[in-house]
Design a protein around this motif. Structure first.
Motif, PDB file in Angstrom:
ATOM      1  N   ILE A  44      21.278   5.737 -29.721  1.00  0.00           N
ATOM      2  CA  ILE A  44      22.702   5.803 -29.369  1.00  0.00           C
ATOM      3  C   ILE A  44      23.196   4.416 -28.967  1.00  0.00           C
ATOM      4  O   ILE A  44      24.271   3.970 -29.374  1.00  0.00           O
ATOM      5  N   GLU A  45      22.369   3.704 -28.212  1.00  0.00           N
ATOM      6  CA  GLU A  45      22.774   2.368 -27.779  1.00  0.00           C
ATOM      7  C   GLU A  45      22.881   1.415 -28.969  1.00  0.00           C
ATOM      8  O   GLU A  45      23.778   0.578 -29.021  1.00  0.00           O
TER       9      GLU A  45
ATOM     10  N   CYS B  91      31.122   3.952 -21.249  1.00  0.00           N
ATOM     11  CA  CYS B  91      31.655   2.648 -21.657  1.00  0.00           C
ATOM     12  C   CYS B  91      30.978   2.185 -22.935  1.00  0.00           C
ATOM     13  O   CYS B  91      31.611   1.584 -23.811  1.00  0.00           O
ATOM     14  N   ALA B  92      29.671   2.505 -23.061  1.00  0.00           N
ATOM     15  CA  ALA B  92      28.941   2.115 -24.269  1.00  0.00           C
ATOM     16  C   ALA B  92      29.217   3.093 -25.407  1.00  0.00           C
ATOM     17  O   ALA B  92      29.618   2.689 -26.501  1.00  0.00           O
ATOM     18  N   THR B  93      29.029   4.379 -25.142  1.00  0.00           N
ATOM     19  CA  THR B  93      29.136   5.342 -26.255  1.00  0.00           C
ATOM     20  C   THR B  93      30.538   5.350 -26.858  1.00  0.00           C
ATOM     21  O   THR B  93      30.706   5.629 -28.042  1.00  0.00           O
ATOM     22  N   ALA B  94      31.546   5.005 -26.050  1.00  0.00           N
ATOM     23  CA  ALA B  94      32.914   4.932 -26.599  1.00  0.00           C
ATOM     24  C   ALA B  94      32.969   3.915 -27.723  1.00  0.00           C
ATOM     25  O   ALA B  94      33.676   4.099 -28.716  1.00  0.00           O
ATOM     26  N   SER B  95      32.195   2.830 -27.578  1.00  0.00           N
ATOM     27  CA  SER B  95      32.243   1.768 -28.577  1.00  0.00           C
ATOM     28  C   SER B  95      31.581   2.180 -29.890  1.00  0.00           C
ATOM     29  O   SER B  95      31.706   1.475 -30.887  1.00  0.00           O
ATOM     30  N   SER B  96      30.893   3.300 -29.889  1.00  0.00           N
ATOM     31  CA  SER B  96      30.318   3.781 -31.154  1.00  0.00           C
ATOM     32  C   SER B  96      31.413   4.374 -32.035  1.00  0.00           C
ATOM     33  O   SER B  96      31.276   4.436 -33.240  1.00  0.00           O
ATOM     34  N   PHE B  97      32.489   4.819 -31.452  1.00  0.00           N
ATOM     35  CA  PHE B  97      33.564   5.499 -32.184  1.00  0.00           C
ATOM     36  C   PHE B  97      32.973   6.572 -33.120  1.00  0.00           C
ATOM     37  O   PHE B  97      33.474   6.791 -34.209  1.00  0.00           O
ATOM     38  N   ASP B  98      31.899   7.205 -32.657  1.00  0.00           N
ATOM     39  CA  ASP B  98      31.159   8.079 -33.560  1.00  0.00           C
ATOM     40  C   ASP B  98      31.079   9.495 -32.976  1.00  0.00           C
ATOM     41  O   ASP B  98      30.308   9.765 -32.055  1.00  0.00           O
ATOM     42  N   ARG B  99      31.871  10.378 -33.565  1.00  0.00           N
ATOM     43  CA  ARG B  99      31.914  11.752 -33.056  1.00  0.00           C
ATOM     44  C   ARG B  99      30.552  12.434 -33.201  1.00  0.00           C
ATOM     45  O   ARG B  99      30.124  13.167 -32.303  1.00  0.00           O
ATOM     46  N   ASN B 100      29.862  12.193 -34.333  1.00  0.00           N
ATOM     47  CA  ASN B 100      28.566  12.871 -34.543  1.00  0.00           C
ATOM     48  C   ASN B 100      27.546  12.447 -33.497  1.00  0.00           C
ATOM     49  O   ASN B 100      26.760  13.253 -33.011  1.00  0.00           O
ATOM     50  N   LEU B 101      27.598  11.177 -33.161  1.00  0.00           N
ATOM     51  CA  LEU B 101      26.653  10.647 -32.175  1.00  0.00           C
ATOM     52  C   LEU B 101      26.895  11.289 -30.801  1.00  0.00           C
ATOM     53  O   LEU B 101      25.957  11.678 -30.103  1.00  0.00           O
ATOM     54  N   LEU B 102      28.165  11.388 -30.433  1.00  0.00           N
ATOM     55  CA  LEU B 102      28.507  11.994 -29.133  1.00  0.00           C
ATOM     56  C   LEU B 102      28.125  13.468 -29.131  1.00  0.00           C
ATOM     57  O   LEU B 102      27.711  14.017 -28.108  1.00  0.00           O
ATOM     58  N   ASN B 103      28.246  14.102 -30.294  1.00  0.00           N
ATOM     59  CA  ASN B 103      27.882  15.501 -30.393  1.00  0.00           C
ATOM     60  C   ASN B 103      26.369  15.658 -30.194  1.00  0.00           C
ATOM     61  O   ASN B 103      25.910  16.558 -29.487  1.00  0.00           O
ATOM     62  N   LYS B 104      25.608  14.760 -30.790  1.00  0.00           N
ATOM     63  CA  LYS B 104      24.145  14.776 -30.638  1.00  0.00           C
ATOM     64  C   LYS B 104      23.766  14.587 -29.165  1.00  0.00           C
ATOM     65  O   LYS B 104      22.912  15.273 -28.638  1.00  0.00           O
ATOM     66  N   LEU B 105      24.441  13.634 -28.525  1.00  0.00           N
ATOM     67  CA  LEU B 105      24.189  13.390 -27.104  1.00  0.00           C
ATOM     68  C   LEU B 105      24.487  14.665 -26.307  1.00  0.00           C
ATOM     69  O   LEU B 105      23.712  15.062 -25.432  1.00  0.00           O
ATOM     70  N   GLY B 106      25.608  15.296 -26.637  1.00  0.00           N
ATOM     71  CA  GLY B 106      25.985  16.536 -25.949  1.00  0.00           C
ATOM     72  C   GLY B 106      24.914  17.606 -26.111  1.00  0.00           C
ATOM     73  O   GLY B 106      24.534  18.288 -25.152  1.00  0.00           O
ATOM     74  N   LYS B 107      24.409  17.734 -27.339  1.00  0.00           N
ATOM     75  CA  LYS B 107      23.379  18.766 -27.580  1.00  0.00           C
ATOM     76  C   LYS B 107      22.134  18.485 -26.748  1.00  0.00           C
ATOM     77  O   LYS B 107      21.545  19.402 -26.171  1.00  0.00           O
ATOM     78  N   ALA B 108      21.747  17.207 -26.681  1.00  0.00           N
ATOM     79  CA  ALA B 108      20.558  16.858 -25.883  1.00  0.00           C
ATOM     80  C   ALA B 108      20.794  17.218 -24.417  1.00  0.00           C
ATOM     81  O   ALA B 108      19.918  17.785 -23.748  1.00  0.00           O
ATOM     82  N   LEU B 109      21.992  16.940 -23.918  1.00  0.00           N
ATOM     83  CA  LEU B 109      22.298  17.269 -22.515  1.00  0.00           C
ATOM     84  C   LEU B 109      22.285  18.784 -22.315  1.00  0.00           C
ATOM     85  O   LEU B 109      21.799  19.289 -21.293  1.00  0.00           O
ATOM     86  N   GLY B 110      22.821  19.493 -23.299  1.00  0.00           N
ATOM     87  CA  GLY B 110      22.858  20.957 -23.218  1.00  0.00           C
ATOM     88  C   GLY B 110      21.454  21.536 -23.133  1.00  0.00           C
ATOM     89  O   GLY B 110      21.183  22.434 -22.324  1.00  0.00           O
ATOM     90  N   ILE B 111      20.558  21.001 -23.945  1.00  0.00           N
ATOM     91  CA  ILE B 111      19.172  21.497 -23.931  1.00  0.00           C
ATOM     92  C   ILE B 111      18.531  21.204 -22.570  1.00  0.00           C
ATOM     93  O   ILE B 111      17.864  22.049 -21.977  1.00  0.00           O
ATOM     94  N   GLN B 112      18.781  20.006 -22.046  1.00  0.00           N
ATOM     95  CA  GLN B 112      18.225  19.670 -20.733  1.00  0.00           C
ATOM     96  C   GLN B 112      18.728  20.655 -19.676  1.00  0.00           C
ATOM     97  O   GLN B 112      17.973  21.121 -18.830  1.00  0.00           O
ATOM     98  N   CYS B 113      20.022  20.962 -19.735  1.00  0.00           N
ATOM     99  CA  CYS B 113      20.595  21.890 -18.751  1.00  0.00           C
ATOM    100  C   CYS B 113      19.967  23.273 -18.886  1.00  0.00           C
ATOM    101  O   CYS B 113      19.599  23.901 -17.896  1.00  0.00           O
TER     102      CYS B 113
END
Ligand code: BGC
Length: 766
Positions: free
Chosen positions: A309-310, A72-94
């Motif tokens: 991100i927030e 709900c929050a990250t959608a309001s960023s309308f920022d593809r690069n930011l979501l990509n960064k978040l994805g990479k962080a999650l990927g590394i955690q996994c």
């Protein structure tokens, strides 16, 4: 792994055993074939890895992890690069935890603000949901970890989600509910898709062949694994046939035995099972062959990232100039969420946060004069006069009152929907009481979905933080004191009241079915069409600087249906602070033969601008940007006519407009026969020539009518009734020269020229 060989060598039982989980989070290993188990974990805005095998309820703790802002929050960023960064962080955690697939992102459409799980979803608009989830998926998968886009399809409410039948018409499915998945599946190629619990149009999604195979695989080219939502399997054999590969969490071998029996008694061919096993083995192999066990996960760095991100996601809804706050002001900090923030929703996405930074923590030691008062207790919605009196006296001795309000945990969770759209009454009363003695009130909201705001006109500033993750406090501090310029915009409409929402009369349904009677008119598509006042429109968000739009250009003014259009617009930061502007691009058809939204979002870009800087933002609009889904053609259809291309700062703040025209061939939706109308033949010279004799026979009589009654009947009136008249009317109203045989001759020729199938062709390519 030699997958073909493994399938050849495995026994029927071994193959069936691969089709369901060993426990809540793992597939079964097949030791004899050296096939390892495969681990999945929730998702979507942090890792909820549980080391105990059975827990699903959140009752036993998952590992310590970083809770990022929810969708709900990250959608309001309308920022593809930011979501990509978040994805990479999650990927590394996994990778560092050995998790092969994270269960998310969740891209269901926010049909009603009341859906208990809206905090996990992106938007009421499918383009926003699919673009941002694509960026997240690409980020995670760049680390060789899979994603599971969910919940396919139409899990737009929590009420009776396991049994509900969502009745949705084809246009709404295509234009809204499928569309949020379609872009992401096609562009980002998630390794897995999670099917939802509910039925769609009568069939459980876990055995819905039309969607799991017809749409997902045959139309969109999905080649990964379909996983059931946890416990979504209804009929395992039907599911396997329909394209459901992996049953989670598993059924103690019961359904595996069903599969074996079904192959043995011929209900399914072994080839169907092999196909599923092959997909599952490919998934395991994909992860295992790129496993990087040395990957290190830096929780502190991710905590900082969560805060950043927030900052890019929070939305400044209202500001009459009070913000940013003055560091020298005495400030009453009111509301328990200032010290113990609400930063995530309940249910399967709940993260065991490594640490939490509140506004209070972030402000500590920075030399402020603060007076704190909790103001309310969020365990129960009871007006506590003592807490309110203390808050009022803190507000009295301050220059500004900062009120941290929001929805309590119990209001928003997976598993149930909200019963209303209001904040707890005790918080509304608190705000009203503080306003009585302190005009300088700023409200900071933490909630996963819109709330009504009875005090909206009286407060001077409103920040929507949504559910901002474990470092929400740093973002709040930096935004409120202007260390960071707000740049988020709403990915959903905030209606004035719940009754205004288009789903209001049909949510959450009854007797296990819910009819989406509003069709395609979801969110702003509805409010704009009805010209309704809203609290805050889709795409709205303020900044501490000012942006000017100029120079809107289109690559051509006339185009043919199917052609792309390039659009560009200049955006200047004419204020004094650097900032980021989200530029929204809408397409607004000036007319249509069907009911269409006034405008629809077809592009967005976020652009970073120093004070005084101008940048050109470019977009490409493709065929789909202009099309609506025509169920009779079973295809997207671009109608000829004029369209406005709008560069906008929000759906209700259109800054610049350019009109373009689209030329499209006439489309025939059915075969010609005696019931085809005159207007069906108009607009194409060859067809007009064919019906000339009919026309003449008919006109002869009608011309007389017009001449004789010229005062009363105009030619336009005759044409208006003439157009929709079927050809067969000529038998009675013409001059007698046309009979059935002649009509058949004409319609046969028309079918030869433009029969249904050939006429559809121009609109079939995507
Ligand atoms: C939820 C999913 C979740 C799964 C596993 C289900 O109840 O709907 O979103 O990924 O549980 O926890």
């Amino acid at each position: 792994m030699d997958i073909k060989k493994a399938i050849k060598e495995m026994t029927l039982e071994e193959k069936a055993s691969l089709c369901s989980g060993r426990d809540f989070w793992h597939t079964k290993a097949v030791k004899s074939r050296k096939i390892p188990e495969f681990e999945v974990s929730d998702g979507p805005h942090g890792l909820r890895r549980q080391t105990l095998k059975e827990d699903h309820t959140g009752s036993s703790e998952s590992i310590k992890a970083v809770c990022f802002p929810a969708a709900c929050a990250t959608a309001s960023s309308f920022d593809r690069n930011l979501l990509n960064k978040l994805g990479k962080a999650l990927g590394i955690q996994c990778q560092s935890e050995g998790v092969g697939t994270i269960l998310g992102p969740a891209v269901n459409i926010k049909r009603s603000p009341l859906c208990g799980r809206n905090f996990e979803y992106f938007s009421e608009d499918p383009l926003v949901a699919s673009e941002l989830s694509s960026a997240l998926i690409k980020g995670v998968q760049s680390k060789n970890v899979g994603t599971s886009i969910k919940h396919f399809l139409a899990n737009n409410q929590e009420t009776r989600r396991l049994t509900m039948d969502e009745i949705i018409d084809e246009r709404a499915l295509r234009e809204i509910y499928l569309a949020s998945f379609e872009g992401a599946v096609k562009n980002a190629k998630p390794w897995t898709v999670m099917c939802s619990y509910n039925k769609v149009n009568g069939v459980h999604m876990s055995e819905n062949r039309r969607f799991l195979t017809g749409v997902l695989r045959d139309e969109w080219g999905f080649d990964g694994v379909v996983i059931s939502d946890w416990g979504a399997v209804n009929d395992r054999v039907a599911g396997l046939i329909a394209g459901l590969d992996l049953e989670m969490p598993g059924s103690y071998g019961i359904n595996d035995r069903e599969i074996v029996a079904a192959v043995r008694d011929g209900r399914i061919s072994e080839a169907v099972l092999n196909r599923t096993v092959e997909r599952i083995l490919k998934l395991i192999d994909r992860f295992e062959s790129h496993r990087s066990k040395q990957t290190k996960w830096d929780k502190d760095a991710d905590h900082e990232l969560a805060g950043k991100i927030e900052e890019e996601s929070a939305v400044l809804l209202k500001n009459d100039g009070i913000l940013p706050l003055d560091k020298n002001d005495a400030i009453a900090v009111i509301g328990k969420y200032a010290k113990t923030p609400r930063f995530q929703g309940g249910g399967s996405s709940h993260i065991n946060s490594s640490r939490v930074t509140s506004f209070w923590d972030a402000a500590k030691g920075k030399g402020h004069e603060f007076y704190f008062a909790p103001g309310f207790d969020d365990k129960k919605d009871e007006i506590d006069r003592i807490l309110i009196t203390k808050a009022v006296s803190a507000a009295k001795k301050s220059d500004v009152a900062l009120i941290f309000a929001g929805l309590p945990d119990s209001y928003e969770s997976e598993g149930y929907d909200r019963s209303h759209m209001r904040l707890p009454e005790c918080q509304n009363v608190l705000i009203e009481e503080v306003l009585k003695i302190q005009p300088n009130v700023v409200v900071v909201l933490t909630n996963g979905a819109p709330v009504e705001m009875p005090w909206k006109e009286d407060v001077r500033g409103i920040f929507e933080m949504y559910l901002g993750g474990q470092n929400v406090g740093s973002a709040e501090y930096n935004l409120l004191f202007g260390k960071v310029n707000p740049c988020g915009k709403l990915a959903e409409t905030f209606p004035l009241k719940m009754e205004d929402n288009p789903s209001f009369l049909n949510f959450p349904g009854a007797n296990d079915s819910v009819h989406y009677k509003e069709g395609i008119f979801v969110g702003y598509r509805y409010y704009d069409k009805k010209k309704m006042e809203v609290n805050f429109p889709f795409g709205h968000g303020l900044s501490y600087t000012t942006y000017k739009y100029s120079n809107l250009k289109v690559s051509k003014r006339k185009l043919k249906a199917g052609e792309s259009l390039e659009v560009s617009v200049d955006v200047s930061n004419i204020g004094r602070m650097a900032g980021k502007e989200i530029v929204e691009l809408y397409v607004a058809p000036r007319s249509s033969t069907v009911s269409r939204p006034v405008r629809e979002l077809k592009g967005f870009e976020k652009v970073n601008l120093r004070a005084g800087e101008t940048k050109t933002v470019s977009f490409v609009l493709d065929k789909r940007s202009f099309a609506w889904y025509d169920p009779s053609l079973k295809d997207w259809y671009v109608e000829p006519g004029d369209y406005d291309i709008e560069a906008a700062a929000s759906s209700r703040d259109i800054r610049l407009t350019k009109k373009i025209n689209i030329d499209a061939p006439k489309v025939f939706r059915k075969r010609f026969d005696e019931n085809s109308t005159f207007s069906d033949f108009m607009g194409d010279e060859r067809l007009e020539a064919l019906i000339k004799p009919v026309f003449d026979s008919y006109r002869h009589v009608n011309d007389k009518t017009v001449t004789e009654r010229s005062e009363a009947i105009s030619q336009e009136m005759v044409d208006a009734t003439f157009g929709p008249t079927p050809l067969r009317a000529v038998l009675g109203f013409g001059d007698g020269t046309i009979d059935h045989e002649k009509l058949k001759e004409i319609t046969d020729k028309a079918n030869e020229l433009f029969g249904y199938s050939s006429a559809v062709c121009p609109n079939t390519e995507q």
